[in-house]
Design an enzyme around this catalytic site. Structure first.
Site, short mmCIF file in Angstrom:
data_model
loop_
_atom_site.label_atom_id
_atom_site.label_comp_id
_atom_site.label_asym_id
_atom_site.label_seq_id
_atom_site.Cartn_x
_atom_site.Cartn_y
_atom_site.Cartn_z
N ARG A 87 11.12 31.81 4.09
CA ARG A 87 12.39 31.10 3.94
C ARG A 87 12.94 30.89 5.34
O ARG A 87 13.18 31.87 6.06
CB ARG A 87 13.37 31.91 3.08
N HIS A 106 13.02 22.75 -1.23
CA HIS A 106 12.97 24.02 -1.96
C HIS A 106 12.01 23.83 -3.14
O HIS A 106 12.41 23.83 -4.30
CB HIS A 106 14.39 24.36 -2.46
N GLN A 158 11.72 26.18 -6.31
CA GLN A 158 12.86 26.04 -7.23
C GLN A 158 12.60 24.92 -8.23
O GLN A 158 12.88 25.03 -9.41
CB GLN A 158 14.13 25.74 -6.42
N ASP A 217 24.19 21.19 -6.67
CA ASP A 217 23.89 22.32 -5.78
C ASP A 217 25.14 22.54 -4.93
O ASP A 217 26.03 21.68 -4.87
CB ASP A 217 22.66 21.98 -4.92
N CYS A 255 20.48 25.56 -9.21
CA CYS A 255 19.53 26.50 -8.62
C CYS A 255 20.18 27.85 -8.30
O CYS A 255 19.48 28.84 -8.17
CB CYS A 255 18.91 25.90 -7.37
N ARG A 273 12.15 31.22 -12.08
CA ARG A 273 11.65 31.36 -10.71
C ARG A 273 10.48 32.35 -10.70
O ARG A 273 9.46 32.14 -10.05
CB ARG A 273 12.77 31.86 -9.78
N1 NVA Z 1 21.01 24.04 -0.75
C1 NVA Z 1 21.14 25.47 -0.82
C2 NVA Z 1 20.21 26.03 -1.83
C3 NVA Z 1 20.32 27.52 -2.02
C4 NVA Z 1 19.29 28.07 -2.95
C5 NVA Z 1 20.92 26.07 0.56
O1 NVA Z 1 20.02 25.62 1.27
O2 NVA Z 1 21.66 26.99 0.92
N1 CP Z 2 18.03 29.47 -5.82
C1 CP Z 2 17.70 30.31 -4.83
O1 CP Z 2 16.77 30.07 -4.06
O2 CP Z 2 18.43 31.46 -4.79
P1 CP Z 2 18.43 32.55 -3.61
O3 CP Z 2 19.04 31.88 -2.40
O4 CP Z 2 19.25 33.68 -4.14
O5 CP Z 2 17.02 32.96 -3.33
#
Ligand code: NVA
Ligand code: CP
Length: 308
Positions: free
Chosen positions: A102, A129, A132, A223, A263, A291
């Site tokens: 990540r 992502h 997801q 989101d 998500c 997930r």
């Molecule tokens: N768009 C959000 C998704 C979190 C799962 C982010 O990147 O923080």
């Molecule tokens: N949706 C998602 O990726 O959640 P987290 O940021 O908690 O991993």
């Protein structure tokens, strides 16, 4: 060897193969049958950003597949003190069997993959992502919304919007994206998606009117307006996104039996109202659970394709 960095790299058949596999693994797991497809394998999990779902689902997922997850926070790695990603990749990938990262830039993932001896999975980047979306599509299937769906994405033109673009354009369904002006999706990613759409038959509609997007949709999604790393923009974004909250009035424009996906984490009173969120909690938390199942499908698929 294949990596799972973006759905752009996968054909419709491959995406559906992973979903079928995830569905099969989930059904068996629900009966207490946990086949050790990845017996004694180790998944390295590098996190440069926070996570609840991604961390727990990957760690539990690899455990249920007979392997072990290794949580590696970038703050605790030498990476956090400046060791190059390509060196980190060359070290870690000699010791583990698969890596999930990540991170911020998609390039970081690509660089890691270039130097890695093992498959690399994108656990979220600023651009995409993809894991997801595998969970989201599995959820759509479970709710009977996978056959010619009309998906409306309302909100920020971010990593989730880009991932929806890739899923829709690969699988060939209708996707409508409504963002405020100035928060549109990345134009290069859109162009790529439109190219895929021209052969898959997907209908991609991009605009700034959330009502128009939601009207007649049977899957509505959004989101957070403030993604990880953008915390400083919050005040401005909250103003710019006025009118983009998915509330009851907005949802009433969708088909009667439309599902709502998120998500997570969700910020009630911003991108979604408390009422919409709670009245769709069943599908939202099925999506979160998926997930786990979807990523088990991804990991087993990547392992099977290691030798090819
Ligand atoms: N768009 C959000 C998704 C979190 C799962 C982010 O990147 O923080
Ligand atoms: N949706 C998602 O990726 O959640 P987290 O940021 O908690 O991993």
């Amino acid at each position: 060897m294949r990596h799972f960095l973006t759905l752009k790299d996968f054909s419709k058949e491959e995406i559906l193969e992973i979903i079928d596999l995830a569905e099969k693994i989930k059904k068996k797991a629900k009966k207490g049958d946990f086949k050790h497809y990845l017996k004694d394998q180790t998944l390295g999990m590098i996190f440069e950003k926070s996570s609840t779902r991604t961390r727990v689902s990957f760690e539990v997922g690899i455990h249920q597949l007979g392997g072990k997850g290794l949580f590696l926070s970038s703050n605790d790695l030498q990476l956090g003190r400046g060791e190059p990603m390509k060196d980190t990749a060359r070290v870690i990938s000699r010791m583990v069997d698969m890596v999930m990262i990540r991170t911020y830039a998609q390039n970081t993932l690509e660089e890691f993959a270039e130097y890695s001896r093992v498959p690399v999975i994108n656990g979220l980047s600023d651009s995409y992502h993809p894991v997801q979306l595998m969970a989201d599509y599995l959820t759509m299937r479970e709710y009977g919304k996978d056959k010619n769906p009309i998906v409306a994405y309302v909100g920020d033109g971010n990593n989730m919007a880009h991932s929806w673009l890739m899923l829709a354009s690969k699988l060939g369904f209708e996707l409508r994206i409504a963002t405020p002006k100035g928060y549109e999706v990345d134009s290069t990613i859109l162009e790529e998606a439109l190219t895929f759409a021209s052969s898959s038959g997907a209908v991609i509609k991009i605009g700034n009117d959330p009502k128009e997007a939601i009207k007649g949709a049977n899957v509505v999604t959004t989101d957070t307006w403030v993604s990880m790393g953008q915390e400083g923009d919050k005040e401005k974004k909250v103003k710019d996104f006025k009118g983009y909250m998915v509330n009851v009035k907005m949802m009433s424009l969708a088909q009667k039996d439309a599902i709502f996906l998120h998500c997570l984490p969700a910020y009630r009173g911003y991108e979604v109202s408390e009422e919409v969120f709670e009245s769709h909690a069943d599908e939202i938390f099925d999506e979160a659970e998926n997930r786990l199942h979807a990523q088990k499908g991804v990991m087993v698929w990547l392992d099977r394709n290691k030798e090819e």
